[in-house]
Scaffold this motif. Structure first.
Motif, PDB file in Angstrom:
ATOM      1  N   TYR A 138      20.464 -22.456 -61.273  1.00 47.80           N
ATOM      2  CA  TYR A 138      21.581 -23.187 -60.680  1.00 47.80           C
ATOM      3  C   TYR A 138      22.895 -22.418 -60.626  1.00 47.80           C
ATOM      4  CZ  TYR A 138      18.386 -27.023 -61.809  1.00 47.80           C
ATOM      5  OH  TYR A 138      17.292 -27.838 -61.923  1.00 47.80           O
ATOM      6  N   GLY A 139      22.971 -21.253 -61.245  1.00 52.00           N
ATOM      7  CA  GLY A 139      24.232 -20.537 -61.305  1.00 52.00           C
ATOM      8  C   GLY A 139      25.110 -21.065 -62.427  1.00 52.00           C
ATOM      9  N   SER A 140      26.429 -21.000 -62.236  1.00 52.00           N
ATOM     10  CA  SER A 140      27.364 -21.465 -63.251  1.00 52.00           C
ATOM     11  C   SER A 140      27.343 -22.994 -63.311  1.00 52.00           C
ATOM     12  CB  SER A 140      28.783 -20.989 -62.924  1.00 52.00           C
ATOM     13  OG  SER A 140      29.308 -21.760 -61.845  1.00 52.00           O
ATOM     14  N   PRO A 141      27.822 -23.572 -64.426  1.00 51.83           N
ATOM     15  CA  PRO A 141      27.874 -25.032 -64.481  1.00 51.83           C
ATOM     16  C   PRO A 141      28.745 -25.625 -63.386  1.00 51.83           C
ATOM     17  CG  PRO A 141      29.053 -24.055 -66.343  1.00 51.83           C
ATOM     18  CD  PRO A 141      28.274 -22.959 -65.692  1.00 51.83           C
ATOM     19  N   PHE A 142      29.759 -24.899 -62.972  1.00 54.05           N
ATOM     20  CA  PHE A 142      30.669 -25.404 -61.962  1.00 54.05           C
ATOM     21  C   PHE A 142      30.009 -25.401 -60.583  1.00 54.05           C
ATOM     22  CE2 PHE A 142      32.750 -22.758 -65.229  1.00 54.05           C
ATOM     23  CZ  PHE A 142      33.117 -23.813 -66.056  1.00 54.05           C
ATOM     24  N   GLU A 143      29.258 -24.340 -60.310  1.00 58.66           N
ATOM     25  CA  GLU A 143      28.460 -24.315 -59.081  1.00 58.66           C
ATOM     26  C   GLU A 143      27.413 -25.429 -59.101  1.00 58.66           C
ATOM     27  OE1 GLU A 143      28.344 -19.548 -58.026  1.00 58.66           O
ATOM     28  OE2 GLU A 143      27.077 -20.302 -59.648  1.00 58.66           O
ATOM     29  N   MET A 144      26.790 -25.614 -60.234  1.00 55.76           N
ATOM     30  CA  MET A 144      25.736 -26.614 -60.365  1.00 55.76           C
ATOM     31  C   MET A 144      26.279 -28.017 -60.113  1.00 55.76           C
ATOM     32  SD  MET A 144      23.195 -27.229 -63.618  1.00 55.76           S
ATOM     33  CE  MET A 144      21.801 -28.344 -63.498  1.00 55.76           C
ATOM     34  N   ILE A 145      27.410 -28.358 -60.744  1.00 52.66           N
ATOM     35  CA  ILE A 145      27.997 -29.686 -60.565  1.00 52.66           C
ATOM     36  C   ILE A 145      28.321 -29.923 -59.092  1.00 52.66           C
ATOM     37  CG2 ILE A 145      29.990 -31.139 -61.104  1.00 52.66           C
ATOM     38  CD1 ILE A 145      30.073 -29.722 -63.869  1.00 52.66           C
ATOM     39  N   ARG A 146      28.939 -28.942 -58.459  1.00 50.92           N
ATOM     40  CA  ARG A 146      29.287 -29.098 -57.044  1.00 50.92           C
ATOM     41  C   ARG A 146      28.040 -29.208 -56.173  1.00 50.92           C
ATOM     42  NH1 ARG A 146      34.428 -29.029 -55.866  1.00 50.92           N
ATOM     43  NH2 ARG A 146      35.954 -27.787 -57.009  1.00 50.92           N
ATOM     44  N   ASP A 147      27.023 -28.406 -56.456  1.00 49.30           N
ATOM     45  CA  ASP A 147      25.815 -28.422 -55.634  1.00 49.30           C
ATOM     46  C   ASP A 147      25.048 -29.735 -55.761  1.00 49.30           C
ATOM     47  OD1 ASP A 147      26.314 -25.935 -54.609  1.00 49.30           O
ATOM     48  OD2 ASP A 147      24.957 -24.863 -55.947  1.00 49.30           O
ATOM     49  N   PHE A 148      25.268 -30.455 -56.852  1.00 46.62           N
ATOM     50  CA  PHE A 148      24.683 -31.782 -56.991  1.00 46.62           C
ATOM     51  C   PHE A 148      25.557 -32.863 -56.371  1.00 46.62           C
ATOM     52  CE2 PHE A 148      21.626 -29.836 -59.703  1.00 46.62           C
ATOM     53  CZ  PHE A 148      20.588 -30.737 -59.866  1.00 46.62           C
ATOM     54  N   GLY A 149      26.611 -32.454 -55.673  1.00 44.76           N
ATOM     55  CA  GLY A 149      27.413 -33.402 -54.900  1.00 44.76           C
ATOM     56  C   GLY A 149      28.530 -34.084 -55.663  1.00 44.76           C
ATOM     57  N   ILE A 150      28.936 -33.532 -56.812  1.00 49.09           N
ATOM     58  CA  ILE A 150      30.003 -34.129 -57.602  1.00 49.09           C
ATOM     59  C   ILE A 150      31.247 -33.262 -57.467  1.00 49.09           C
ATOM     60  CG2 ILE A 150      30.737 -34.811 -59.915  1.00 49.09           C
ATOM     61  CD1 ILE A 150      27.772 -35.174 -60.613  1.00 49.09           C
ATOM     62  N   SER A 151      32.350 -33.854 -57.040  1.00 45.81           N
ATOM     63  CA  SER A 151      33.588 -33.098 -56.875  1.00 45.81           C
ATOM     64  C   SER A 151      34.463 -33.225 -58.113  1.00 45.81           C
ATOM     65  CB  SER A 151      34.355 -33.594 -55.641  1.00 45.81           C
ATOM     66  OG  SER A 151      34.682 -34.962 -55.771  1.00 45.81           O
ATOM     67  N   PHE A 152      35.322 -32.244 -58.336  1.00 44.49           N
ATOM     68  CA  PHE A 152      36.187 -32.246 -59.501  1.00 44.49           C
ATOM     69  C   PHE A 152      37.330 -31.280 -59.295  1.00 44.49           C
ATOM     70  CE2 PHE A 152      32.874 -29.086 -60.118  1.00 44.49           C
ATOM     71  CZ  PHE A 152      33.581 -27.961 -60.497  1.00 44.49           C
ATOM     72  N   THR A 153      38.399 -31.464 -60.068  1.00 45.18           N
ATOM     73  CA  THR A 153      39.503 -30.501 -60.092  1.00 45.18           C
ATOM     74  C   THR A 153      39.527 -29.717 -61.396  1.00 45.18           C
ATOM     75  OG1 THR A 153      41.019 -32.204 -60.924  1.00 45.18           O
ATOM     76  CG2 THR A 153      40.921 -31.885 -58.534  1.00 45.18           C
ATOM     77  N   ALA A 154      38.864 -30.251 -62.413  1.00 44.42           N
ATOM     78  CA  ALA A 154      38.719 -29.541 -63.692  1.00 44.42           C
ATOM     79  C   ALA A 154      37.359 -29.886 -64.262  1.00 44.42           C
ATOM     80  CB  ALA A 154      39.819 -29.926 -64.671  1.00 44.42           C
TER      81      ALA A 154
END
Length: 212
Positions: A138-154
């Motif tokens: 999945y790559g980095s946790p930040f890439e993973m979270i985004r790739d699962f469709g969850i947006s965030f600023t931090a």
């Protein structure tokens, strides 16, 4: 990576702020199911939302459905519930919010979709035999979270392996400066926790934190 002396336990923490093709998702095991009878207007996606379970997990649990886009009233759909795993994950969240309350911080809201991502990360570490924030899948946790469709600023991630209980893993994280800083980060508002058993370390834990 740091180890806890005299014990085969591992911890790693990451945090990321103001960030810049969906990775393949492996199927996570489940220990119980519910049988849902399809009603007019239902889709597998709507059923997955009703149960707060990922669509891919529902599809994987129903190989008898030839086309996931076509279900009919009266069809039986098996829905994986992950009851045992979710109880463990919820206990981690409860203990984390107790720690935050001790420091006068607001509790983190449970984001079930983020817990699903964290559960896949823990399963991935177990199945692929690594312990790192950087996943070969999945790559980095930040890439993973985004790739699962969850947006965030931090966002932030804590991982651990080897601890046998929710209490022991939260205690280990709180005893480690970097992990404690993620747990007590006032900018985070939501949490997801993923647990997976088995593998060389027997127990794998992932916390993911976000501010939308």
């Amino acid at each position: 990576m740091r180890t806890i002396a005299k014990r085969s336990l591992f911890l790693l923490a990451a945090v990321w702020f103001l960030s810049a093709a969906l990775a393949p998702v492996s199927y996570a095991e489940y220990d119980d199911t519910d049988v849902y009878i399809v009603k007019p207007g239902d889709t597998l996606w709507l059923i997955s939302l009703k149960y707060q379970v990922g669509l891919q997990e529902v599809i994987a649990a129903n190989p008898q459905i030839a086309n996931p886009h076509l279900i009919y009233p009266g069809d039986e759909v098996y829905v994986p519930l992950f009851s045992t795993v979710k109880r463990v994950e919820q206990e981690v969240i409860r203990l984390v919010n107790i720690e935050r309350a001790r420091y006068g911080l607001k509790p983190l809201a449970h984001n079930w979709e983020l817990s699903r991502v964290a559960r896949f990360k823990s399963s991935d570490m177990r199945d692929r035999g690594y312990f790192s924030h950087q996943s070969p899948t999945y790559g980095s946790p930040f890439e993973m979270i985004r790739d699962f469709g969850i947006s965030f600023t931090a966002a932030g991630e804590n991982i651990a392996a080897g601890q046998q209980t929710a209490q022991s893993v939260v205690q280990a994280w709180m005893n480690s400066k970097g992990h404690r800083e993620n747990i007590l980060n006032a900018s985070f508002t939501e949490i997801g926790v993923g647990y997976a058993s088995g593998g060389s370390m027997n127990h794998y834990w992932t916390q993911m934190f976000i501010h939308p």
